[in-house]
Every structure is written in C-alpha cells, then in structure tokens.
Design an enzyme around this catalytic site. Sequence first.
Site, PDB file in Angstrom:
ATOM      1  N   MET A  70     -11.748   8.695  -5.413  1.00  0.00           N
ATOM      2  CA  MET A  70     -11.478   9.408  -4.080  1.00  0.00           C
ATOM      3  C   MET A  70     -11.893   8.501  -3.022  1.00  0.00           C
ATOM      4  SD  MET A  70     -10.362  12.330  -5.060  1.00  0.00           S
ATOM      5  CE  MET A  70     -10.589  13.365  -3.490  1.00  0.00           C
ATOM      6  N   TYR A 110     -18.988  10.977 -16.951  1.00  0.00           N
ATOM      7  CA  TYR A 110     -18.629   9.754 -16.859  1.00  0.00           C
ATOM      8  C   TYR A 110     -19.159   8.716 -15.686  1.00  0.00           C
ATOM      9  CZ  TYR A 110     -15.030  10.885 -13.713  1.00  0.00           C
ATOM     10  OH  TYR A 110     -13.837  11.247 -12.904  1.00  0.00           O
ATOM     11  N   SER A 153      -4.606   2.915  -8.293  1.00  0.00           N
ATOM     12  CA  SER A 153      -5.712   4.083  -8.148  1.00  0.00           C
ATOM     13  C   SER A 153      -6.555   4.171  -9.221  1.00  0.00           C
ATOM     14  CB  SER A 153      -4.894   5.374  -7.994  1.00  0.00           C
ATOM     15  OG  SER A 153      -5.814   6.526  -7.996  1.00  0.00           O
ATOM     16  N   THR A 195       0.744  -1.311  -0.014  1.00  0.00           N
ATOM     17  CA  THR A 195       0.079   0.003   0.033  1.00  0.00           C
ATOM     18  C   THR A 195       0.963   1.165  -0.024  1.00  0.00           C
ATOM     19  OG1 THR A 195      -0.142   0.392   2.341  1.00  0.00           O
ATOM     20  CG2 THR A 195      -1.537  -1.264   1.694  1.00  0.00           C
ATOM     21  N   LYS A 205       1.033   6.877 -10.734  1.00  0.00           N
ATOM     22  CA  LYS A 205       0.398   5.588 -10.283  1.00  0.00           C
ATOM     23  C   LYS A 205       0.162   4.598 -11.544  1.00  0.00           C
ATOM     24  CE  LYS A 205      -1.273   5.130  -6.684  1.00  0.00           C
ATOM     25  NZ  LYS A 205      -0.689   4.511  -5.305  1.00  0.00           N
TER      26      LYS A 205
END
Length: 344
Positions: free
Chosen positions: A207, A309, A135, A90, A180
């Site tokens: 988020m 989207y 992410s 992580t 990422k």
Amino acid sequence: MSSTTATKSGAGKTVLITGGSGYVAAEVLNAFLSRGYNVRTTVRSEASAEKINKSHSKYIDQLSFVIVKDLQTPGGFDEAVKGVDGVIHTASPFFLQVENNERDLIKPAINGTLEVLKSVQKNNPDVKRVVITSSFASIVDIFQGGRPGYTYTEKDWNPTTYEMAASQETPGAISYCAAKTFAEKAAFDFVKENKPNFDITTICPPMIYGPGATDLKHLNTSAADIYRLINGSEKTVPETNFFSFADVRDVGEVHARAYESLEAAGQRYLCASSGYTYQQVADIIRKDFPEKRDLCPEGTPNAPYPDVYKVDNSKVKKDLGMEFRPLQTTIHDMVAQFIAIEKA
C-alpha cells in the site's frame, strides 16, 4: 534520507518514464529530475502533460512528453524510447471493478509491459537498464490471509493461476494482484528468452501512502483511502487487508537508485517501510490533528498490533542504501496536505 539527490548524477542523460501522470510516477519524476536527468514521459493526453508541467514547474526545462493513448498498441512506445539512456515503466491499469478480468486487467498489464520491452529492444540498443513498477501484490499469497509467523521476501510469488484470475467468478482485487504477477514474470521471461542489451529491475511496493493530492474531487485510490478517515464518511475504523505500506516519496527514490545501481541488475525489490493497521492511522490522525478528531473514527486506540505476516525490506536497504519514512511521518504529511487543500 540520503543526500544522493544532491549529486546531479543524471546531468546530460535522458530517461523515459511511462505513465507520468500517476501518483507514484509523480515521485519517480521528482527523484530523477532532482538528480539532473532530462525526463521524457508518456501521457494519454495534452491535458495530462499540462498537469505535470504545473506540478513539476521548477523542472520545466528538463521535461518533455510523448502521447501514448493505449499501452497495448504494438509499437506504441517505438518513438518514445528513441534516444533515451534508460526506461522506467510505471504505467499500468489500476482498477478493481471491471467487466472482464482478462480483457480489462490481465492483458493490459502483461501487454503494456511487453510492448515497452519490445520497443526498447527494437529501437534503442543504448538502453542498459529498464526499471519496472510491480507490486507487493505479485509477492503476497492472498489465500493465506494474515499468515501469522510468516515473513514475505523477494523470493515469494503470488500463486494465483491464470485460469483462476481470468475467471469472471474471481473478484477484481484478486485478478488485479495476479495481473501484476503475470506482468512481472513476463518481463523476466522476456529478458531470459530474448537476451536484449538491457537488464531489468522490478520494484514491489505494498500500500502506498504520502502526499500527492492536488484536489479533493479526483483523489487516487491511496489518497481516497486515507481521506475517508478525516472527512466524516467512515464511522468505524476499517478492517486492514494488507499489513504493509511504503511512503510514495520513498518509492520514487527506490526507482532512481535501482536505475543507477549496478547491483540492482536482474533483481526484484520489496519496497516497504513496515507493517501498519488502519487503527494506527486513525490514532496518528486523532493525535496530530485535534480539529479532525470528531470526523475520524476512534476504534480501539493503541490496540496491540495483530499477529500477522511481516515484510522483509533488508535487501533494498542493503543493496540500495534505502531508509524508509515511518508511518507517523507519512500519514501526518498526507493529512496536513488534505487540510491545506480544504482551506484553499
């Protein structure tokens, strides 16, 4: 939520969770500890280890720590990976304002991920699965904006080039999202090229909100994002930039399910609850917490959801049996925690 956590599926097994003091990592720890796993976690200091012991005190007998000061140090994870059954990575830098995009964002993201994989391959042939926190930033095409009518899935990749991301002309937020992407692609390439004993699974949350604050002076980015809506510092409802969220507790749960699922081998999962706007967040706060109405901007209550989207979470629901908390639950629990801390 499912009751898998009651089965103690991890009894007698040990997983390494890197970056254990992070906001997401706290819930990843909970998901594994509640299943009975012993958890070894990397931290940067003794102080961070103390903090985790305090926040996860009911699992203190299952927790141990390894100090890794710099994610990029070659061999830095060699000791940490020895003797564990699996690895959950992580740890990753999360800054948007940096001096040098390549040095401060891109290289640490890529190298930090590759160093973990190299250490596992070199030191622990027993590890069969490495789960990596990526992410939605590695999925979304920022340059398309709201992209009405489009639905993002795991097949999408952020198209930002390395050259653009490394340029000092490029805003930090765009470089962070690209970093990422590069780190996640580097992990899949590593497995393809080196054919280690393990496979990988990547988790791509947007988020991330939900409870997890311990004090209001040192809020993580996600907590600060919502706390500003109840402390009087925001006079207007902010513009929404990413139209998708997940609850931090669900993100933790997805990591554990991805680790335990045979089906998750080599997969990436878009780990999202639904779309959201800051207007919806403000509406929830003003309705659920009348005492904060004067501090929370009103905006345009119940404004129609914008034509933007969508995100498709059907794969993670189907493969891992996930159900996601709705925005109302996530924001309510988060704000209730802020108010409890304020009162304390």
